[in-house]
Design an enzyme around this catalytic site. Structure first.
Site, PDB file in Angstrom:
ATOM      1  N   LYS A  57       0.930  -1.196  -0.111  1.00 15.76           N
ATOM      2  CA  LYS A  57       0.030  -0.257   0.036  1.00 15.76           C
ATOM      3  C   LYS A  57       0.829   1.315   0.009  1.00 15.76           C
ATOM      4  O   LYS A  57       0.622   2.288  -0.723  1.00 15.76           O
ATOM      5  CB  LYS A  57      -1.035  -0.021   1.341  1.00 15.76           C
ATOM      6  CG  LYS A  57      -2.074  -0.970   0.948  1.00 15.76           C
ATOM      7  CD  LYS A  57      -2.913  -1.234   2.288  1.00 15.76           C
ATOM      8  CE  LYS A  57      -3.954  -2.577   2.158  1.00 15.76           C
ATOM      9  NZ  LYS A  57      -4.560  -2.726   3.457  1.00 15.76           N
ATOM     10  N   GLN A 101      -4.470  -1.630   9.430  1.00 14.17           N
ATOM     11  CA  GLN A 101      -4.087  -3.202   9.082  1.00 14.17           C
ATOM     12  C   GLN A 101      -4.951  -4.308   9.757  1.00 14.17           C
ATOM     13  O   GLN A 101      -4.476  -4.212  11.249  1.00 14.17           O
ATOM     14  CB  GLN A 101      -2.998  -3.243   8.744  1.00 14.17           C
ATOM     15  CG  GLN A 101      -2.583  -4.597   7.841  1.00 14.17           C
ATOM     16  CD  GLN A 101      -3.312  -4.463   6.448  1.00 14.17           C
ATOM     17  OE1 GLN A 101      -3.416  -3.495   5.868  1.00 14.17           O
ATOM     18  NE2 GLN A 101      -3.838  -5.829   5.864  1.00 14.17           N
ATOM     19  N   ASP A 124     -10.696   2.590   4.245  1.00 11.55           N
ATOM     20  CA  ASP A 124     -11.154   1.110   3.852  1.00 11.55           C
ATOM     21  C   ASP A 124     -12.582   0.979   3.876  1.00 11.55           C
ATOM     22  O   ASP A 124     -13.002  -0.220   3.712  1.00 11.55           O
ATOM     23  CB  ASP A 124     -10.631   0.358   5.420  1.00 11.55           C
ATOM     24  CG  ASP A 124      -9.182  -0.195   5.007  1.00 11.55           C
ATOM     25  OD1 ASP A 124      -8.854  -0.669   3.837  1.00 11.55           O
ATOM     26  OD2 ASP A 124      -8.505  -0.267   5.922  1.00 11.55           O
TER      27      ASP A 124
END
Ligand code: GUN
Length: 298
Positions: A57, A101, A124
């Protein structure tokens, strides 16, 4: 014997195309005085898969002309301290998108941490307000993997209207949002969706009736050829590491689908690797650019 011409849904090709679009959009945005998008990623502990995902990412931020900040914390960090870090990023005007994450260590509630993210920075798409908006069909950040899959279907002009779609898996990250997106009145979408999961009886009865199967169970080669209707479309979300003595590393990645035996039956199928995984990054990056525009746009 059914013989059909199988086409690979190529994550390398589609992600390259979308990344070019994003690069162009960032340049145009900056040329008009817009702010460079800035993604902040939080990584707790040192789970090797999470390290790899976050590393990718951050690397993509650089490639696409975004800023990024990687915040790493010891697995022993308390939930309270982690939430403080999220709040600090919420209040940092330079940060456009925040991702934590997953999975987090067992002593930390993922829900509490995600709930602490400012919704306008929730790239997200995991915050309850983002999920609620998605459910209602309101504009919002879509979860990156389902978003990437929709972009893939769109790229190949696959008309899913009226198809029987079986989603295997009910996670908040993939299975659940996937069922919502595939059933909405949009294109791609308009499918008749069945959600299957670990307690589903006679899974095969459902999958054999599916025009499109989206496999997100996290079990290597779980979907086998006898479960697939000839001509079906297969989207494989699995990333499973299995032992392989023939590889230097001693292991390799396989999906949730037994690719070698299923692929000859399909009309379209995503490979693993080089399939859905690359599309997830595209979804995240598109969300981060959108967050920067919404937050700082005139
Ligand atoms: N873990 C597995 N998939 C994801 C994802 O898309 N985002 C984050 N933050 N964690 C994940």
């Amino acid at each position: 014997m059914y013989i059909c011409h199988m086409q690979l849904l190529d994550g390398v090709l589609v992600s390259a195309h979308i990344k070019e679009q994003i690069k162009t959009e960032v340049k145009e945005w900056q040329a008009g005085g817009g702010k460079k998008p800035h993604l902040a990623a939080i990584l707790v502990g040192n789970n090797p898969a999470s390290e790899a995902y976050v590393g990718s990412k951050v690397k993509h931020c650089e490639e696409l002309g975004f800023d990024s900040t990687l915040l790493r914390f010891d697995a022993a960090i308390t939930e309270q301290d982690l939430i403080k870090e999220v709040e600090r990023l919420n209040n940092d005007d330079n940060i456009d998108g925040i991702l934590v994450q997953l999975p987090l260590p067992g002593h930390i509630s993922g829900d509490s941490v995600i709930n602490a993210i400012a919704q306008g920075k929730d790239v997200d798409g995991f915050h309850p307000v983002s999920v609620g908006k998605m459910l209602l069909g309101q504009p919002t950040f879509l979860p990156a993997t389902p978003y990437g899959i929709m972009l893939m279907l769109e790229y190949y002009n696959i008309n899913t209207a009226g198809m029987n779609c079986v989603v295997i898996g009910r996670s908040n990250i993939v299975g659940t949002p996937m069922t919502i997106l595939m059933s909405r009145n949009a294109n791609p979408g308009n499918a008749t969706v069945t959600m299957c999961h670990s307690k589903t009886k006679n899974l095969k009865e459902f999958t054999l009736n599916a025009d499109i199967i989206i496999a997100a169970i996290g079990r290597p080669k779980y979907v086998t050829a006898d479960m697939v209707k000839p001509g079906a479309i297969i989207i494989d979300v699995g990333i499973n590491r299995i032992d392989d003595a023939s590889k230097k590393s001693g292991s390799r990645l396989v999906g949730d689908v037994d690719f070698d035996n299923v692929a000859p039956l399909c009309s379209y199928i995503t490979p693993v690797p080089k399939g859905v995984g690359l599309m997830t990054i595209c979804g995240l990056m598109k969300n981060t650019l959108l967050a920067a525009k919404l937050r700082t746009g005139k």
